[in-house]
Design a protein around this motif. Structure first.
Motif, PDB file in Angstrom:
ATOM      1  N   MET A   1      12.614   4.221  25.000  1.00  0.00           N
ATOM      2  CA  MET A   1      12.914   2.789  24.929  1.00  0.00           C
ATOM      3  C   MET A   1      12.206   2.187  23.723  1.00  0.00           C
ATOM      4  O   MET A   1      11.069   2.528  23.440  1.00  0.00           O
ATOM      5  N   ALA A   2      12.865   1.328  23.064  1.00  0.00           N
ATOM      6  CA  ALA A   2      12.252   0.735  21.884  1.00  0.00           C
ATOM      7  C   ALA A   2      12.165  -0.768  22.060  1.00  0.00           C
ATOM      8  O   ALA A   2      13.018  -1.377  22.687  1.00  0.00           O
ATOM      9  N   PHE A   3      11.132  -1.327  21.567  1.00  0.00           N
ATOM     10  CA  PHE A   3      11.129  -2.775  21.451  1.00  0.00           C
ATOM     11  C   PHE A   3      10.423  -3.150  20.164  1.00  0.00           C
ATOM     12  O   PHE A   3       9.720  -2.345  19.570  1.00  0.00           O
ATOM     13  N   ARG A   4      10.658  -4.366  19.743  1.00  0.00           N
ATOM     14  CA  ARG A   4      10.146  -4.773  18.441  1.00  0.00           C
ATOM     15  C   ARG A   4       8.954  -5.704  18.611  1.00  0.00           C
ATOM     16  O   ARG A   4       8.891  -6.488  19.528  1.00  0.00           O
ATOM     17  N   VAL A   5       8.022  -5.571  17.715  1.00  0.00           N
ATOM     18  CA  VAL A   5       6.876  -6.474  17.748  1.00  0.00           C
ATOM     19  C   VAL A   5       6.691  -7.068  16.365  1.00  0.00           C
ATOM     20  O   VAL A   5       7.168  -6.542  15.381  1.00  0.00           O
ATOM     21  N   LEU A   6       6.002  -8.168  16.314  1.00  0.00           N
ATOM     22  CA  LEU A   6       5.630  -8.745  15.028  1.00  0.00           C
ATOM     23  C   LEU A   6       4.135  -8.981  15.101  1.00  0.00           C
ATOM     24  O   LEU A   6       3.694 -10.066  15.442  1.00  0.00           O
ATOM     25  N   PHE A 163       2.617   1.011  10.820  1.00  0.00           N
ATOM     26  CA  PHE A 163       4.056   0.903  10.589  1.00  0.00           C
ATOM     27  C   PHE A 163       4.442   1.414   9.206  1.00  0.00           C
ATOM     28  O   PHE A 163       5.606   1.710   8.950  1.00  0.00           O
ATOM     29  N   ALA A 164       3.471   1.516   8.302  1.00  0.00           N
ATOM     30  CA  ALA A 164       3.779   2.059   6.977  1.00  0.00           C
ATOM     31  C   ALA A 164       4.181   3.521   7.080  1.00  0.00           C
ATOM     32  O   ALA A 164       4.805   4.064   6.181  1.00  0.00           O
ATOM     33  N   PHE A 165       3.801   4.161   8.183  1.00  0.00           N
ATOM     34  CA  PHE A 165       4.071   5.590   8.318  1.00  0.00           C
ATOM     35  C   PHE A 165       5.166   5.857   9.347  1.00  0.00           C
ATOM     36  O   PHE A 165       5.266   6.936   9.904  1.00  0.00           O
ATOM     37  N   GLY A 166       5.988   4.850   9.626  1.00  0.00           N
ATOM     38  CA  GLY A 166       7.090   5.020  10.575  1.00  0.00           C
ATOM     39  C   GLY A 166       6.860   4.198  11.816  1.00  0.00           C
ATOM     40  O   GLY A 166       5.833   3.545  11.954  1.00  0.00           O
ATOM     41  N   PRO A 167       7.844   4.237  12.741  1.00  0.00           N
ATOM     42  CA  PRO A 167       7.690   3.448  13.967  1.00  0.00           C
ATOM     43  C   PRO A 167       6.517   3.970  14.796  1.00  0.00           C
ATOM     44  O   PRO A 167       6.119   5.126  14.663  1.00  0.00           O
ATOM     45  N   GLN A 168       5.983   3.097  15.609  1.00  0.00           N
ATOM     46  CA  GLN A 168       4.860   3.485  16.455  1.00  0.00           C
ATOM     47  C   GLN A 168       5.378   4.095  17.742  1.00  0.00           C
ATOM     48  O   GLN A 168       6.444   3.734  18.227  1.00  0.00           O
ATOM     49  N   GLU A 169       4.589   4.982  18.295  1.00  0.00           N
ATOM     50  CA  GLU A 169       4.945   5.577  19.567  1.00  0.00           C
ATOM     51  C   GLU A 169       3.771   5.519  20.511  1.00  0.00           C
ATOM     52  O   GLU A 169       2.644   5.794  20.118  1.00  0.00           O
ATOM     53  N   GLU A 193      11.880  -4.532  10.241  1.00  0.00           N
ATOM     54  CA  GLU A 193      12.399  -3.478   9.363  1.00  0.00           C
ATOM     55  C   GLU A 193      12.363  -3.907   7.915  1.00  0.00           C
ATOM     56  O   GLU A 193      13.311  -4.456   7.378  1.00  0.00           O
ATOM     57  N   ILE A 194      11.229  -3.648   7.292  1.00  0.00           N
ATOM     58  CA  ILE A 194      11.073  -3.987   5.884  1.00  0.00           C
ATOM     59  C   ILE A 194      10.464  -2.782   5.200  1.00  0.00           C
ATOM     60  O   ILE A 194       9.897  -1.916   5.845  1.00  0.00           O
ATOM     61  N   GLY A 195      10.617  -2.740   3.879  1.00  0.00           N
ATOM     62  CA  GLY A 195       9.951  -1.686   3.128  1.00  0.00           C
ATOM     63  C   GLY A 195       8.462  -2.004   3.056  1.00  0.00           C
ATOM     64  O   GLY A 195       8.075  -3.167   2.920  1.00  0.00           O
ATOM     65  N   GLN A 217       7.302  -8.388   2.217  1.00  0.00           N
ATOM     66  CA  GLN A 217       6.607  -9.085   3.298  1.00  0.00           C
ATOM     67  C   GLN A 217       5.804  -8.077   4.099  1.00  0.00           C
ATOM     68  O   GLN A 217       5.801  -8.086   5.311  1.00  0.00           O
ATOM     69  N   ASP A 218       5.136  -7.194   3.371  1.00  0.00           N
ATOM     70  CA  ASP A 218       4.428  -6.122   4.070  1.00  0.00           C
ATOM     71  C   ASP A 218       2.943  -6.435   4.219  1.00  0.00           C
ATOM     72  O   ASP A 218       2.108  -5.550   4.229  1.00  0.00           O
ATOM     73  N   GLU A 219       2.624  -7.752   4.367  1.00  0.00           N
ATOM     74  CA  GLU A 219       1.213  -8.129   4.527  1.00  0.00           C
ATOM     75  C   GLU A 219       0.569  -7.414   5.706  1.00  0.00           C
ATOM     76  O   GLU A 219      -0.615  -7.110   5.675  1.00  0.00           O
ATOM     77  N   ASP A 220       1.390  -7.147   6.754  1.00  0.00           N
ATOM     78  CA  ASP A 220       0.797  -6.526   7.952  1.00  0.00           C
ATOM     79  C   ASP A 220       0.080  -5.225   7.610  1.00  0.00           C
ATOM     80  O   ASP A 220      -1.004  -4.956   8.108  1.00  0.00           O
ATOM     81  N   VAL A 221       0.690  -4.406   6.756  1.00  0.00           N
ATOM     82  CA  VAL A 221       0.040  -3.133   6.448  1.00  0.00           C
ATOM     83  C   VAL A 221      -1.144  -3.332   5.495  1.00  0.00           C
ATOM     84  O   VAL A 221      -2.153  -2.645   5.601  1.00  0.00           O
ATOM     85  N   LEU A 222      -1.039  -4.306   4.581  1.00  0.00           N
ATOM     86  CA  LEU A 222      -2.104  -4.477   3.588  1.00  0.00           C
ATOM     87  C   LEU A 222      -3.424  -4.860   4.244  1.00  0.00           C
ATOM     88  O   LEU A 222      -4.480  -4.331   3.911  1.00  0.00           O
ATOM     89  N   TYR A 223      -3.376  -5.788   5.203  1.00  0.00           N
ATOM     90  CA  TYR A 223      -4.604  -6.193   5.898  1.00  0.00           C
ATOM     91  C   TYR A 223      -5.226  -5.013   6.645  1.00  0.00           C
ATOM     92  O   TYR A 223      -6.435  -4.856   6.689  1.00  0.00           O
ATOM     93  N   GLY A 224      -4.369  -4.194   7.232  1.00  0.00           N
ATOM     94  CA  GLY A 224      -4.866  -3.039   7.981  1.00  0.00           C
ATOM     95  C   GLY A 224      -5.557  -2.037   7.063  1.00  0.00           C
ATOM     96  O   GLY A 224      -6.651  -1.552   7.369  1.00  0.00           O
ATOM     97  N   TYR A 225      -4.915  -1.733   5.912  1.00  0.00           N
ATOM     98  CA  TYR A 225      -5.554  -0.813   4.959  1.00  0.00           C
ATOM     99  C   TYR A 225      -6.929  -1.358   4.570  1.00  0.00           C
ATOM    100  O   TYR A 225      -7.911  -0.630   4.504  1.00  0.00           O
TER     101      TYR A 225
END
Ligand SMILES: [Zn+2]
Length: 530
Positions: A1-6, A163-169, A193-195, A217-225
């Motif tokens: 099952m998949a669901f989306r998060v922001l 998310f930079a490395f694919g969907p989460q599981e 779904e963004i690059g 709009q990939d700020e989510d990954v930048l803050y994490g790095y």
């Protein structure tokens, strides 16, 4: 099952170019003016500034003592365009002003304020620190100074970056109710779904912080790095060691601390697997608890989707007790019992109650979709006057059309037709036939790959069990499937059977040989003849 998060919480450093109106209530402090919509809010915010600012100045090498105004300004959140996340906080260094829109996605105002104050107070010697690491330093200090908000903030940052490395599981593992085997299901969580840029693409970018970008709009990954790099670096060489890297870069005339130094200091390398692993290791028990609280509704839904039909006769509490359910992020060593995740457990209970398995009488068809795909169940009554019925459960193979257009096939099934037309898209999961002969009622269960386990209980007593060799005769049916035949209590009134009834007195549990962790459970209510 998949669901989306922001999961991204935007905390931006930008030129505050939009037309700005100052909030009306003002409290002057030794560090600058504090403003908010009401006097009470302004005083509360001023108290936060008084608490946080001297501690940041004590922690941060080369902290500036410049005057900074702080505004609590709800107008900021409304600046987002359609479909965009609101902006939680904004620092405009040239205006000497921090604006905070209020609590965002569960992140407290004091955390946002601490983050922005670190931006505002970093002295010039911090200039060579890569932009994502400036954000990371702001977050790392905020996590330390506002410990209650730290785990959620850290969880969202690290989770977002993955998310930079694919969907989460998430891996859900449970104990089967009858035979006690462990099975697991993967719960897919997809982000927007963004690059997204990889860490090595952004590690050398300079600047005061992450800026809102037109295309990316990939700020989510930048803050994490950034947070990952800074927390790992501080663990190894402290904030002063991190600061020293900036000074050394400046002495060498480098605009930005070189990539090699950054990777060395954080004990990371250029391999994506190393980053994925480090990000998941940064999500400890408290972070995991906060993450599952943040995602509780979607996660609970996915858990119930995966488990509901394996525990059809269990209520939510019984499921939590009996399943010994554990959750784990893909690639993580940490596995946490579901019952220890309070907020998620509560959501599971309410989703479980809302998704009762509907009872089926003969001539009924049920149809559900779970973690393994769509299923079709049919209760067929025999033609003529013979007592008995048949239960067929089938898996609809991926790629085949939803059953909408298959009315003819359904009609065929309901009419008791033995062969399925176009059965290539349907895979037999279970076929149970109940009938009566001269010796009384019987049950034949058929499975294509043979049985790993098979058991029948009547009124809580085991009356047939394959492993014990009790009341089980093995055979093969006309279609080449393995069969187990058992005699049943002569008083059972087969013509009144209800599958998935509230009060089941006959329970058939079985496991196919080729998928031994897929326990099938058929609780039935069959009244006793008087
Ligand atoms: Zn920032």
């Amino acid at each position: 099952m998949a669901f989306r998060v922001l999961p991204a919480v935007l905390i931006l450093l930008a030129l505050d170019s939009a037309c700005v109106h100052a909030p009306t209530s003002r409290v002057p402090t030794e560090y600058g003016d504090v403003r908010a919509g009401t006097d009470a809010q302004a005083h509360q915010l001023a108290a936060m500034v008084h608490d946080l600012r001297p501690r940041i100045q004590a922690l941060l090498p080369d902290a500036s003592d410049r005057s900074i105004d702080v505004w609590l300004d709800a107008a900021l959140a409304r600046r987002a365009g359609p479909g965009e996340a609101g902006i939680a906080a904004l620092t405009d260094l040239s205006a000497g002003r921090i604006r905070i829109s209020g609590e965002a996605e569960g992140i407290d105002v004091d955390f946002l304020l601490a983050h922005e104050l670190v931006h505002a107070l970093m002295g010039e010697s911090w200039e060579p620190l890569p932009a994502i690491m400036k954000e990371g330093l702001c977050d790392a200090i905020a996590c330390q100074l506002v410990p209650d908000a730290g785990p959620l903030a850290r969880a969202l940052r690290m989770f977002g970056a993955r998310f930079a490395f694919g969907p989460q599981e998430l891996l859900l593992s449970c104990t089967e109710p009858s035979f006690g085997g462990r099975w697991s299901a993967r719960i897919l969580i997809s982000g927007p779904e963004i690059g997204r840029r990889g860490p090595l693409e952004v590690i050398s970018l300079g600047g005061h912080g992450v800026r809102l970008h037109e295309e990316l709009q990939d700020e989510d990954v930048l803050y994490g790095y950034g947070l990952l790099l800074v927390e790992r670096t501080i663990q190894r060489i402290g904030i002063s060691g991190l600061h020293e890297l900036c000074r050394r870069a400046e002495r060498l005339g480098a605009e930005v601390v070189p990539e090699e130094w950054v990777l060395w200091a954080a004990d990371l390398d250029a391999q994506p697997e190393t980053w994925e692993r480090a990000l998941v290791e940064a999500i400890g028990p408290r972070e995991f608890t906060e993450l599952t609280r943040h995602l509780d509704v979607g996660l609970a839904d996915a858990i119930v989707d995966n488990a509901r039909y394996r525990f059809p006769d269990f209520n939510g509490q019984e499921f939590l007790r009996a399943s010994d359910a554990m959750l784990q992020l893909r690639g993580a060593d940490l596995a946490v019992p579901l019952v220890e995740l309070e907020s998620l457990s509560e959501q599971v209970l309410s989703a479980w109650a809302a998704r009762a398995v509907p009872a089926m009488s003969t001539r009924e068809v049920a149809w559900h979709v779970d973690g393994e795909g769509p299923r079709l169940g049919v209760m067929v009554a025999p033609e003529g006057t013979a007592p008995g019925f048949r239960i067929d459960w089938m898996r609809v193979e991926a790629g085949s059309a939803a059953l909408g257009g298959d009315g003819a096939r359904l009609a065929g099934l309901l009419g008791g037709e033995r062969e399925l037309d176009g059965a290539d898209s349907m895979v037999d999961m279970a076929s149970l036939r109940f009938g009566v002969d001269g010796e009384g009622p019987w049950l034949v269960s058929a499975m294509a790959g043979g049985f790993a386990d098979y058991r029948v209980e009547v009124a809580g007593v085991v009356v047939a069990d394959l492993t014990w060799g009790l009341n089980t005769r093995l055979g093969v049916d006309a279609e080449g499937r393995s069969t187990v035949t058992s005699r049943l209590d002569p008083l059972l009134a087969l013509d009144q059977a209800v599958l998935y009834a509230q009060e089941a007195n006959v329970l058939i549990s079985q496991r196919p040989m080729d998928r031994p962790t897929t326990e099938q459970r058929f609780p039935l209510h069959i009244p006793f003849r008087r």
